[in-house]
Design a protein around this motif. Sequence first.
Motif, short mmCIF file in Angstrom:
data_model
loop_
_atom_site.label_atom_id
_atom_site.label_comp_id
_atom_site.label_asym_id
_atom_site.label_seq_id
_atom_site.Cartn_x
_atom_site.Cartn_y
_atom_site.Cartn_z
N UNK A 239 17.22 -23.89 -19.47
CA UNK A 239 16.37 -24.61 -20.42
C UNK A 239 15.27 -25.40 -19.70
N UNK A 240 15.61 -25.97 -18.54
CA UNK A 240 14.62 -26.71 -17.75
C UNK A 240 13.48 -25.79 -17.33
N UNK A 241 13.82 -24.61 -16.82
CA UNK A 241 12.80 -23.66 -16.40
C UNK A 241 12.03 -23.10 -17.60
N UNK A 242 12.74 -22.86 -18.69
CA UNK A 242 12.10 -22.35 -19.90
C UNK A 242 11.04 -23.32 -20.40
N UNK A 243 11.36 -24.59 -20.38
CA UNK A 243 10.41 -25.61 -20.85
C UNK A 243 9.21 -25.75 -19.92
N UNK A 244 9.37 -25.32 -18.68
CA UNK A 244 8.26 -25.37 -17.71
C UNK A 244 7.37 -24.13 -17.80
N UNK A 245 7.76 -23.17 -18.66
CA UNK A 245 6.95 -21.98 -18.82
C UNK A 245 7.25 -20.87 -17.83
N UNK A 246 8.42 -20.92 -17.22
CA UNK A 246 8.82 -19.88 -16.28
C UNK A 246 8.80 -18.52 -16.97
N UNK A 247 8.34 -17.49 -16.24
CA UNK A 247 8.22 -16.18 -16.89
C UNK A 247 9.59 -15.57 -17.19
N UNK A 248 9.56 -14.61 -18.11
CA UNK A 248 10.79 -14.05 -18.64
C UNK A 248 11.65 -13.37 -17.58
N UNK A 249 11.02 -12.68 -16.64
CA UNK A 249 11.77 -11.98 -15.60
C UNK A 249 12.59 -12.95 -14.75
N UNK A 250 12.00 -14.07 -14.42
CA UNK A 250 12.71 -15.07 -13.61
C UNK A 250 13.87 -15.67 -14.41
N UNK A 251 13.67 -15.89 -15.69
CA UNK A 251 14.73 -16.43 -16.53
C UNK A 251 15.88 -15.45 -16.66
N UNK A 252 15.55 -14.17 -16.77
CA UNK A 252 16.60 -13.16 -16.89
C UNK A 252 17.45 -13.08 -15.63
#
Length: 310
Positions: A239-252
């Motif tokens: 959630x922290x990275x998601x809120x920072x706008x991290x791209x989808x590949x990195x989140x996956x």
Amino acid sequence: MSITELLNIKYPIFQGAMAQISHYQLAAAVSEAGGLGIIASGGMTGEQLREEIRELRKLTDKPFAVNVMLMMKNIKDIVTVIIEEKVPVVTTGAGTPKFIMPYLKEAGIKVIPVIASVKHAQKMQELGVDAVIAEGSEAGGHIGETNTMALIPQIVDSVDIPVIAAGGVADGRGLAAAFVLGAQGVQMGTIFLASEECPIAAAYKDAIVAANDTATAVTGRIAGAPVRCIRNEMTDHYIELENKGTNRDELEEITIGSLSKAVYEGDTVHGSMMSGQIAGLVKEIRPCKEILDTIFADAQKVLQNTEIKL
């Protein structure tokens, strides 16, 4: 016709199809206890599913279902096995079952999709499905946007087929509330995570029992693919990275294999412990039979003995 008559089951209670969790051991226990046990075929080959079905039938002769994730690449193999093994009921998720409906109906199989909106419920009725499972956002795993209390009566008013309520039910009061809202039954997942027959790591079960009302978090909202799990280091980081706008590949990368970590390894720090918000009501690990018997008996008491005066 009621859902229990339609499916020839004792209790109007479905066990949720939880990926990598709802195997034959759990499904058989729920069916044998009077509910509708459901094998989750997601991630299985056709032959793995065939083995699951045959192992289930060694444990019970009661009706059961197989859940089909419609995005699976091997959908043809899965449906072929379902038909060959004469599975009585199919539930579906992640899309429309339109392209497999003719084959299932020709085989005499009842089809019950999981949906999360009135629009989708109406489309499913037009397709000729036998019922719908309307899942609110309180549920665990992949979720929609509308909560169960608001969703169920709107869907009940919009279709003529039986509606099964899912999301936020773990006791007799929840089942009674679903009936009052117009549903003919409920689907539950979280309560069965804490069953003796559920084939997940003990640490995962303990996390469900230890959960309170604010124990879950939802990842993937920004990307439009929300998933509810027990909050831990992995969900907080995501959630922290998601809120920072991290791209989808990195989140996956964070979530790859995370469900397996929770289910098989009991990793409560980096694993995805999918769970509904109702986990705070789950206080102990019990046999499936006790869970079903108690919930239905308590629901009957609530409906018969309510002292509410308007």
